[in-house]
Structure formats: structure tokens, C-alpha cells
Design a protein around this motif. Structure first.
Motif, PDB file in Angstrom:
ATOM      1  N   ASP A 141      10.157  34.394 -56.658  1.00  0.00           N
ATOM      2  CA  ASP A 141       9.778  35.436 -57.450  1.00  0.00           C
ATOM      3  C   ASP A 141       9.597  35.397 -58.656  1.00  0.00           C
ATOM      4  O   ASP A 141      10.409  35.469 -59.568  1.00  0.00           O
ATOM      5  N   SER A 142       8.338  35.156 -59.025  1.00  0.00           N
ATOM      6  CA  SER A 142       8.263  35.006 -60.508  1.00  0.00           C
ATOM      7  C   SER A 142       8.185  36.056 -61.481  1.00  0.00           C
ATOM      8  O   SER A 142       8.624  36.071 -62.544  1.00  0.00           O
ATOM      9  N   SER A 143       8.391  37.300 -60.824  1.00  0.00           N
ATOM     10  CA  SER A 143       8.712  38.668 -61.591  1.00  0.00           C
ATOM     11  C   SER A 143       9.918  38.701 -62.058  1.00  0.00           C
ATOM     12  O   SER A 143      10.342  39.190 -63.048  1.00  0.00           O
ATOM     13  N   LYS A 144      10.934  37.800 -61.573  1.00  0.00           N
ATOM     14  CA  LYS A 144      12.347  37.786 -61.869  1.00  0.00           C
ATOM     15  C   LYS A 144      12.590  36.423 -62.794  1.00  0.00           C
ATOM     16  O   LYS A 144      13.717  36.107 -63.232  1.00  0.00           O
ATOM     17  N   GLY A 145      11.531  35.906 -63.118  1.00  0.00           N
ATOM     18  CA  GLY A 145      11.640  34.466 -63.924  1.00  0.00           C
ATOM     19  C   GLY A 145      12.355  33.246 -63.227  1.00  0.00           C
ATOM     20  O   GLY A 145      12.843  32.684 -63.965  1.00  0.00           O
ATOM     21  N   ASP A 146      12.213  33.224 -61.709  1.00  0.00           N
ATOM     22  CA  ASP A 146      12.798  32.481 -60.948  1.00  0.00           C
ATOM     23  C   ASP A 146      12.427  31.009 -61.238  1.00  0.00           C
ATOM     24  O   ASP A 146      11.262  30.511 -62.002  1.00  0.00           O
ATOM     25  N   LEU A 147      13.092  30.082 -60.233  1.00  0.00           N
ATOM     26  CA  LEU A 147      12.554  28.832 -60.569  1.00  0.00           C
ATOM     27  C   LEU A 147      10.995  28.462 -60.186  1.00  0.00           C
ATOM     28  O   LEU A 147      10.199  29.270 -59.514  1.00  0.00           O
ATOM     29  N   THR A 148      10.362  27.490 -61.065  1.00  0.00           N
ATOM     30  CA  THR A 148       8.952  26.948 -60.631  1.00  0.00           C
ATOM     31  C   THR A 148       8.744  25.954 -59.689  1.00  0.00           C
ATOM     32  O   THR A 148      10.019  25.439 -59.340  1.00  0.00           O
ATOM     33  N   GLU A 149       7.485  25.652 -59.146  1.00  0.00           N
ATOM     34  CA  GLU A 149       7.415  24.350 -58.340  1.00  0.00           C
ATOM     35  C   GLU A 149       7.970  23.223 -59.020  1.00  0.00           C
ATOM     36  O   GLU A 149       8.293  22.458 -58.559  1.00  0.00           O
ATOM     37  N   GLU A 150       7.947  23.244 -60.438  1.00  0.00           N
ATOM     38  CA  GLU A 150       8.307  22.165 -61.123  1.00  0.00           C
ATOM     39  C   GLU A 150       9.949  21.853 -61.446  1.00  0.00           C
ATOM     40  O   GLU A 150      10.393  20.799 -61.586  1.00  0.00           O
ATOM     41  N   THR A 151      10.549  23.036 -61.410  1.00  0.00           N
ATOM     42  CA  THR A 151      12.136  23.282 -61.552  1.00  0.00           C
ATOM     43  C   THR A 151      12.906  23.534 -60.300  1.00  0.00           C
ATOM     44  O   THR A 151      14.119  23.244 -60.554  1.00  0.00           O
ATOM     45  N   LYS A 152      12.348  23.477 -59.214  1.00  0.00           N
ATOM     46  CA  LYS A 152      13.164  23.739 -58.060  1.00  0.00           C
ATOM     47  C   LYS A 152      13.647  22.333 -57.498  1.00  0.00           C
ATOM     48  O   LYS A 152      13.058  21.327 -58.184  1.00  0.00           O
ATOM     49  N   GLY A 153      14.729  22.222 -56.802  1.00  0.00           N
ATOM     50  CA  GLY A 153      15.128  20.878 -56.364  1.00  0.00           C
ATOM     51  C   GLY A 153      16.454  20.822 -56.311  1.00  0.00           C
ATOM     52  O   GLY A 153      17.376  21.731 -56.383  1.00  0.00           O
ATOM     53  N   LEU A 154      16.896  19.599 -55.999  1.00  0.00           N
ATOM     54  CA  LEU A 154      18.249  19.068 -55.936  1.00  0.00           C
ATOM     55  C   LEU A 154      18.583  18.430 -57.132  1.00  0.00           C
ATOM     56  O   LEU A 154      18.016  17.336 -57.995  1.00  0.00           O
ATOM     57  N   TYR A 155      19.563  18.895 -58.079  1.00  0.00           N
ATOM     58  CA  TYR A 155      20.087  18.570 -59.474  1.00  0.00           C
ATOM     59  C   TYR A 155      21.256  17.672 -59.324  1.00  0.00           C
ATOM     60  O   TYR A 155      22.003  18.039 -58.231  1.00  0.00           O
ATOM     61  N   ALA A 156      21.664  16.724 -60.161  1.00  0.00           N
ATOM     62  CA  ALA A 156      22.812  16.070 -60.439  1.00  0.00           C
ATOM     63  C   ALA A 156      23.453  15.914 -61.801  1.00  0.00           C
ATOM     64  O   ALA A 156      22.555  16.317 -62.752  1.00  0.00           O
ATOM     65  N   SER A 157      24.895  15.688 -61.756  1.00  0.00           N
ATOM     66  CA  SER A 157      25.438  15.463 -63.156  1.00  0.00           C
ATOM     67  C   SER A 157      26.209  14.210 -62.873  1.00  0.00           C
ATOM     68  O   SER A 157      26.626  14.053 -62.042  1.00  0.00           O
ATOM     69  N   ASP A 158      26.272  13.421 -64.209  1.00  0.00           N
ATOM     70  CA  ASP A 158      26.835  12.311 -64.212  1.00  0.00           C
ATOM     71  C   ASP A 158      27.934  12.321 -65.273  1.00  0.00           C
ATOM     72  O   ASP A 158      28.721  11.391 -65.326  1.00  0.00           O
ATOM     73  N   ASP A 159      28.486  13.684 -65.575  1.00  0.00           N
ATOM     74  CA  ASP A 159      29.564  13.751 -66.368  1.00  0.00           C
ATOM     75  C   ASP A 159      30.510  14.979 -66.024  1.00  0.00           C
ATOM     76  O   ASP A 159      31.066  15.709 -66.811  1.00  0.00           O
ATOM     77  N   GLY A 160      30.698  14.866 -64.827  1.00  0.00           N
ATOM     78  CA  GLY A 160      31.513  15.788 -64.162  1.00  0.00           C
ATOM     79  C   GLY A 160      30.948  17.446 -64.187  1.00  0.00           C
ATOM     80  O   GLY A 160      31.918  18.341 -64.069  1.00  0.00           O
ATOM     81  N   GLY A 161      29.664  17.657 -64.514  1.00  0.00           N
ATOM     82  CA  GLY A 161      29.298  19.030 -64.435  1.00  0.00           C
ATOM     83  C   GLY A 161      28.985  19.547 -65.748  1.00  0.00           C
ATOM     84  O   GLY A 161      28.416  20.637 -65.919  1.00  0.00           O
ATOM     85  N   LEU A 162      29.122  18.740 -66.900  1.00  0.00           N
ATOM     86  CA  LEU A 162      28.558  19.041 -68.271  1.00  0.00           C
ATOM     87  C   LEU A 162      27.341  19.188 -68.456  1.00  0.00           C
ATOM     88  O   LEU A 162      26.690  19.909 -69.332  1.00  0.00           O
ATOM     89  N   SER A 163      26.622  18.255 -67.981  1.00  0.00           N
ATOM     90  CA  SER A 163      25.085  18.301 -68.110  1.00  0.00           C
ATOM     91  C   SER A 163      24.316  17.879 -66.906  1.00  0.00           C
ATOM     92  O   SER A 163      24.866  17.137 -65.904  1.00  0.00           O
ATOM     93  N   TRP A 164      22.977  18.444 -66.762  1.00  0.00           N
ATOM     94  CA  TRP A 164      22.451  18.380 -65.392  1.00  0.00           C
ATOM     95  C   TRP A 164      21.170  18.052 -65.536  1.00  0.00           C
ATOM     96  O   TRP A 164      20.289  18.107 -66.620  1.00  0.00           O
ATOM     97  N   TYR A 165      20.416  17.157 -64.410  1.00  0.00           N
ATOM     98  CA  TYR A 165      19.214  17.020 -64.544  1.00  0.00           C
ATOM     99  C   TYR A 165      18.638  16.906 -63.008  1.00  0.00           C
ATOM    100  O   TYR A 165      19.230  16.818 -62.273  1.00  0.00           O
ATOM    101  N   LEU A 166      17.182  17.051 -62.960  1.00  0.00           N
ATOM    102  CA  LEU A 166      16.471  17.395 -61.513  1.00  0.00           C
ATOM    103  C   LEU A 166      16.466  15.903 -61.006  1.00  0.00           C
ATOM    104  O   LEU A 166      15.948  14.846 -61.696  1.00  0.00           O
ATOM    105  N   LEU A 167      17.024  15.969 -59.777  1.00  0.00           N
ATOM    106  CA  LEU A 167      16.975  14.739 -59.109  1.00  0.00           C
ATOM    107  C   LEU A 167      15.921  14.345 -57.976  1.00  0.00           C
ATOM    108  O   LEU A 167      15.215  13.058 -57.769  1.00  0.00           O
TER     109      LEU A 167
END
Length: 222
Positions: A141-167
Motif C-alpha cells: 500500500d504505497s499510500s501508507k509509505g509501506d515497503l517497496t519491491e526493493e525493500t521487502k523480504g527476509l532480514y537478518a542481524s549479526d549483532d543480536g538485533g542492533l543492526s539489520w540488513y536485507l538477506l
């Protein structure tokens, strides 16, 4: 009423429920508009624990299997322009929360368990699990500023949840579970996906609609 509550507190839509898998006394549940409730007696009594929580609701909450003081949650149901929705982390057993990462997801009716610690990733310097995953709700729902095709997906953190990246860009809208061996499973409406290399690659191992997923020790239940 004497405490100033107007009614409905704790009895809105409960969206998620979790408990400590070792002692069994620590439990949390999240609601659509009432934030987080905590129990320290196995669910007999509950108290609201929203210090530092800016989102109105919580759609998932998970306790670190390697340190119950570390709890991660996903805040939902807030206007996206206020940047209150996304990842929250507690290092005080849920007594207070730190806003870690804004993600533009409303999600106040999301009931999937889309957050998961990797129990095999214990890190002594963190005194807890290093690896964490989340599959983002893609509301489209782009009217709500939701995720785009480029930012959707499964994310991961390697420092216990302090930082995240698209996996993995393809694994939005999934239930996420991690086995004691560190294998990652994502259940979606189009099938069940498995990764044996910390989410670097996934194989589809079941072609069926997956609406529930969990582990008992190292046995997978769908």
C-alpha cells in the motif's frame, strides 16, 4: 478505573504470545493497540511493559533462547510518518525497550511469528544469540509509505538485533523458525523454504500452504 484505565487494556486483539523455553515463568503477549504485557509467574498475572515503546501495538515478540534478559519485538500500528513502527529490543527482560530500526509497516492485524533468534549463534561478548531473522509483512500500500519491491523480504542481524540488513528479497510474509542446529525455515502461503547456511541460500522443500510452523527440540512441525 482507580488507576486511570478506561477499559479494554489487555483485552484488545492479542496478536502474539511467547514464553521462556527454559524456566517457563517468563511470558509476553502483544496487542494491536495496547502494547506489551509481561508475566513472571507463568501467565497467572500480567503487567503492561511499554517503557520506551512508541508504537501502539506489537505483532511479534521473541525471547533470546540464550539469555532471557534479551527480548526482541516488532512494533506496529502507528502512523508511518512518525517512524514508530519496526524493531524494538530489550536487554532488561522486557522492563524497557529501545527503538532499533524503523520499518514502514502498519501490520496491526499481523499474527505471523516472523521474528526468530538462532539458538546456535551464542556469542559470549553479547551474552546471547548473535543471529536474528525477521520476514517483513509486505502490505503493498504505497499510500501508507509501506515497503517497496526493493525493500521487502527476509532480514537478518549479526549483532543480536542492533543492526539489520536485507538477506533475501523473495521471502516476505513468512513465518520464521530456526532449528537448534541453526537451520532457517520460512513458511509462506506458497510453500516451506529451508536454509542450512544461515539464510544465504534457500531450497523449497514443501509445495503447500503453510499457516503454522514450530520446533520441538530438533523436530519440525507444520
Amino acid at each position: 478505573l482507580s488507576l486511570g484505565y478506561q477499559g479494554g487494556e489487555g483485552a484488545q486483539w492479542p496478536l502474539c504470545l511467547t514464553g521462556d523455553n527454559k524456566k517457563g515463568n517468563l511470558m509476553f503477549y502483544g496487542t494491536d493497540v495496547g502494547g506489551i504485557f509481561k508475566s513472571t509467574d507463568g501467565g497467572n498475572t500480567w503487567k503492561k511493559k511499554n517503557k520506551g515503546l512508541y508504537a501502539q501495538g506489537i505483532c511479534d515478540i521473541q525471547i533470546d533462547p540464550n539469555n532471557s534478559k534479551r527480548v526482541i519485538s516488532f512494533g506496529t500500528n502507528g502512523p508511518n510518518i512518525s517512524y514508530t513502527t519496526g524493531i524494538y529490543l530489550s536487554e532488561s527482560e522486557g522492563e524497557a525497550w529501545q527503538f532499533i530500526k524503523h520499518l514502514p509497516i502498519n501490520g496491526y492485524r499481523n499474527t505471523k511469528e516472523d521474528l526468530a533468534f538462532d539458538p546456535s549463534s551464542y556469542d559470549e561478548s553479547l551474552n546471547g544469540s548473535r543471529r536474528v531473522y525477521t520476514s517483513l509483512l509486505y502490505e503493498r500500500d504505497s499510500s501508507k509509505g509501506d515497503l517497496t519491491e526493493e525493500t521487502k523480504g527476509l532480514y537478518a542481524s549479526d549483532d543480536g538485533g542492533l543492526s539489520w540488513y536485507l538477506l533475501n528479497n523473495e521471502l516476505s510474509d513468512g513465518i520464521v523458525k530456526v532449528s537448534p542446529k541453526g537451520y532457517v525455515y520460512v513458511g509462506k502461503l506458497d510453500g516451506l523454504y529451508e536454509s542450512k547456511d544461515k539464510g544465504i541460500t534457500f531450497n523449497k522443500i514443501l509445495d503447500a500452504k503453510v499457516t503454522g510452523l514450530d520446533f520441538y527440540q530438533d523436530d519440525l512441525y507444520i
